[in-house]
Design an enzyme around this catalytic site. Structure first.
Site: not given
Length: 266
Positions: A146, A159
């Site tokens: 990501s 995250y």
């Protein structure tokens, strides 16, 4: 001799986290390309429905339900795929979860769960499949990271940390994988419209569709280098922001996400 890159005639493509979002759409795309695609997630009924949807395609989808946080279960899944479907030529570690991290109500659970799925869920599949690729003298591994790995973003303390860990892990492994003829790639998308990002309550710059993201991943698997990031208008900005002094970084990210307009909480 160029580094190996998997193709549909070489063996099975294995996709984790395939019950929804990017994983589901990527499994269908690989089946369109002619792969036998083994798909893994916890929800067996969704995988069965995915297999039925893929029936008209050039390839096929084979459900292999498993919880990626189950180390023994993942090793058994790899063995079952290779026994029942064929050698895994391409392994795409896509399984991931996102638990918003709220500094005003901080707890340990979101960190434990996020690292369990995103990092250990990758490692538990990576270790047994690479052992088999090493024996065959070739393999192709893709890790879905990501753009949040480039720097801290609101609500993404857990995250983003897991995705930064995956990027660093992949880079470290590349030194050893290259001589083994095992290609490793990391894909770092920006914001993609999936069930995970629906949890966000802030502006998501350059949000793209799942279909767009999967198209970029497909192209990256075919021709991309170690890192594939997209959309570039967003990921390159984040990379540049990460070079700034922290006061400037925080100010610009607060403004881009609208965080500067949030009421102060105590």
């Amino acid at each position: 001799m160029s580094l190996y890159r998997a193709g549909p005639t070489d063996g099975v493509a294995w996709v984790t986290g395939a019950s929804s979002g990017i994983g589901r759409a990527l499994a269908l795309e690989l089946a369109r390309d002619g792969y036998i695609v083994a798909v893994t997630a916890r929800r067996a009924e969704r995988l069965e429905a995915l297999a039925v949807e893929a029936e008209p395609l050039a390839g096929s989808i084979r459900p292999c339900a498993c919880d990626v946080t189950d180390e023994d279960g993942m090793a058994a899944t790899v063995a079952a795929i290779e026994r029942d479907c064929g050698p895994i030529a391409l392994a795409v570690f896509n399984a991931g979860d996102y638990f918003p991290t709220r500094g005003e109500a901080l707890g340990t659970r979101e960190f434990v769960d996020t690292f369990g799925v995103n990092v250990l869920g990758t490692v538990f599949g990576l270790v047994p499949v690479v052992e088999r690729m090493k024996t065959r003298g070739r393999g192709h591994v893709a890790i879905i990271g990501s753009a949040s790995s480039y720097g801290g973003l609101p609500r993404a303390a857990a995250y983003g940390a897991t995705k930064a860990a995956l990027n660093t892990m992949a880079a470290g492994l590349k030194f050893d994988f290259d001589p083994l003829n095992i290609r490793i790639q990391v894909f770092n998308p920006g914001f993609v419209a999936t069930p995970l990002t629906e949890q966000n309550r802030f502006a998501m710059p350059a949000l793209i569709s799942v279909e767009t993201a999967v198209g970029r991943i497909r192209d990256g698997l075919r021709t991309g280098g170690f890192e594939v990031s997209f959309p570039r208008r967003f990921t390159w900005v984040l990379k540049l922001l990460a070079l700034l002094p922290y006061p400037a970084y925080f100010a610009l990210v607060r403004r881009a996400t609208g965080w500067h307009r949030r009421p102060r909480k105590t």
